[in-house]
Write an enzyme that holds these catalytic residues in place. Structure first.
Site, short mmCIF file in Angstrom:
data_model
loop_
_atom_site.label_atom_id
_atom_site.label_comp_id
_atom_site.label_asym_id
_atom_site.label_seq_id
_atom_site.Cartn_x
_atom_site.Cartn_y
_atom_site.Cartn_z
CD GLN A 35 -1.74 -1.71 2.72
OE1 GLN A 35 -0.63 -1.85 3.25
NE2 GLN A 35 -2.83 -2.22 3.25
CG ASP A 110 -1.30 -5.50 8.92
OD1 ASP A 110 -2.17 -4.75 9.39
OD2 ASP A 110 -0.77 -5.29 7.80
CG ASP A 142 -3.81 -12.75 2.32
OD1 ASP A 142 -4.28 -11.64 2.05
OD2 ASP A 142 -4.48 -13.81 2.28
N GLY A 143 -4.16 -12.24 5.63
CA GLY A 143 -5.08 -12.76 6.64
C GLY A 143 -5.86 -13.97 6.17
CG ASP A 160 -9.02 -2.67 12.17
OD1 ASP A 160 -9.76 -1.94 11.49
OD2 ASP A 160 -8.17 -2.22 12.97
N PRO A 169 -4.85 -5.03 -0.93
CG PRO A 169 -3.26 -5.17 0.77
CD PRO A 169 -3.89 -4.20 -0.19
N1 SAM Z 1 -9.30 1.68 10.47
C1 SAM Z 1 -9.05 1.15 9.22
C2 SAM Z 1 -9.98 1.65 8.12
O1 SAM Z 1 -10.41 2.79 8.22
O2 SAM Z 1 -10.21 0.95 7.15
C3 SAM Z 1 -8.38 -0.15 9.08
C4 SAM Z 1 -7.10 -0.09 9.86
S1 SAM Z 1 -5.69 -0.94 9.61
C5 SAM Z 1 -4.46 0.29 9.30
C6 SAM Z 1 -5.78 -1.78 8.07
C7 SAM Z 1 -4.66 -2.83 7.97
O3 SAM Z 1 -5.13 -3.91 7.19
C8 SAM Z 1 -3.36 -2.35 7.32
O4 SAM Z 1 -2.32 -2.36 8.26
C9 SAM Z 1 -3.14 -3.35 6.18
O5 SAM Z 1 -1.79 -3.70 5.98
C10 SAM Z 1 -3.99 -4.52 6.62
N2 SAM Z 1 -4.41 -5.43 5.54
C11 SAM Z 1 -4.95 -5.12 4.33
N3 SAM Z 1 -5.18 -6.24 3.62
C12 SAM Z 1 -4.79 -7.28 4.39
C13 SAM Z 1 -4.77 -8.68 4.22
N4 SAM Z 1 -5.16 -9.26 3.06
N5 SAM Z 1 -4.32 -9.45 5.24
C14 SAM Z 1 -3.89 -8.90 6.41
N6 SAM Z 1 -3.85 -7.57 6.61
C15 SAM Z 1 -4.31 -6.77 5.63
#
Ligand code: SAM
Length: 313
Positions: A35, A110, A142-143, A160, A169
């Protein structure tokens, strides 16, 4: 009033709607592997994390977002011990989870270690050292892949991840197939909660899509909302469970569980806030009844918000 030069971040909700925030400085900026990451210090809301041009959270009011995301499910669960957080890079979802004294293990998965390393450095008030807690297990993956492989079972799964914007992602973490995998990793009284994007009078297809998609998997699904000042809009969350008994909880019980379980004085969530979260206005209840989009792997929902643009950033 003395006129000072101001740098503005323009956060476009659509072509026709703009939220402007003045900022003091850019603390971090990178095109990371997964990102685009920006951390800015704003005049009104303190430090803000922006991913792929979308605001994620702000120092001044992240407690509203994170208590709303985490506390209802952890308080409703009869005895929460193991929690899985997918996403949550700032560490504030983890911090909020670890405030529960009954937690034995919190696994946070994450995909982007760069979000975590810059949050560790620039956003200490968000994570408050949660990454170093001995109950934390941090996994960079990846989650969805993590959930497909693990044989662990969780009391609560908190999803989240950022909204599924173009190239994010997170797109395959909003589908029925993904929610089936998550449901398979929940213990008997398990609860899943999903950050569910902005709620407005013009565009609720993510909020409504998550509600109907979770409904394909879980018998009991509860959408809820709150206003987040730094986002300048209402924000949606969705809670789902197999066990309706989880939700059969009085106001007295909510407040007494907070008192007994949480080792911190919460600033947003209590029994009164609980009601305001879950009582949706009529127009939104109608909209959820009328639009029935199920998000599936073969046609994931991709949002096209214009988001942040600024000459400076
Ligand atoms: N509060 C937030 C919002 O407004 O959408 C979400 C917060 S948090 C920063 C989002 C996190 O999701 C990021 O750190 C990102 O790297 C993670 N993320 C995105 N896609 C992902 C995936 N496929 N697996 C795990 N983590 C993921």
């Amino acid at each position: 009033m003395e006129k000072i030069p101001i740098n503005w971040i323009d956060d476009y909700f659509s072509e026709y709607e703009l939220h402007k925030l003045a900022f003091k400085s850019v603390l971090y900026q990178s095109e990371s592997k997964h990102q685009k990451i920006i951390i800015v210090d704003t005049h009104s809301f303190g430090k803000c994390l922006i991913l792929d041009n979308e605001f994620q959270s702000a120092e001044a009011d992240e407690y509203i977002y994170h208590e709303s995301l985490v506390q209802p499910s952890l308080i409703m669960h009869p005895e929460v011990q193991n929690v899985l957080i997918i996403g949550g890079g700032e560490g504030a979802t983890l911090r909020e989870t670890l405030r529960h004294q009954s937690i034995k293990k919190a696994v946070m998965v994450d995909i982007n270690d760069e979000v975590i390393s810059c949050a560790k450095k620039h956003l200490p008030s968000f994570h408050e050292g949660a990454f170093d807690d001995e109950r934390t297990a941090l996994v960079i993956e990846d989650g969805r892949k993590y959930l497909e492989k693990t044989d662990q079972q969780f009391d609560v799964i908190i999803i989240d991840v950022n909204d599924p914007v173009d190239g994010s992602p997170s797109a395959m973490l909003f589908t029925e197939e993904f929610y089936h995998i998550a449901a398979g990793r929940l213990k008997k009284d398990g609860i899943v909660v999903v950050q569910s994007g902005a709620v407005s009078i013009t565009d609720n297809d993510l909020f409504s899509g998550i509600f109907h998609t979770l409904n394909e998997v879980f018998p009991h699904v509860f959408p809820y909302i709150t206003y987040i000042p730094s986002y300048a809009c209402l924000w949606g969350f969705t809670l789902a469970t197999y066990n309706l008994g989880n939700l059969d909880i009085t106001d007295e019980e909510i407040d007494s569980r907070i008192e007994k379980r949480v080792n911190f004085t919460l600033r947003y969530y209590d029994s009164i806030t609980h009601h305001s979260l879950f009582n949706l206005p009529k127009y939104l209840r109608e909209e959820l009844k009328n639009s029935k989009h199920i998000i599936r792997d073969n046609e994931p929902l991709i949002k096209h918000y214009p988001g942040v643009s600024s000459g400076e950033i």
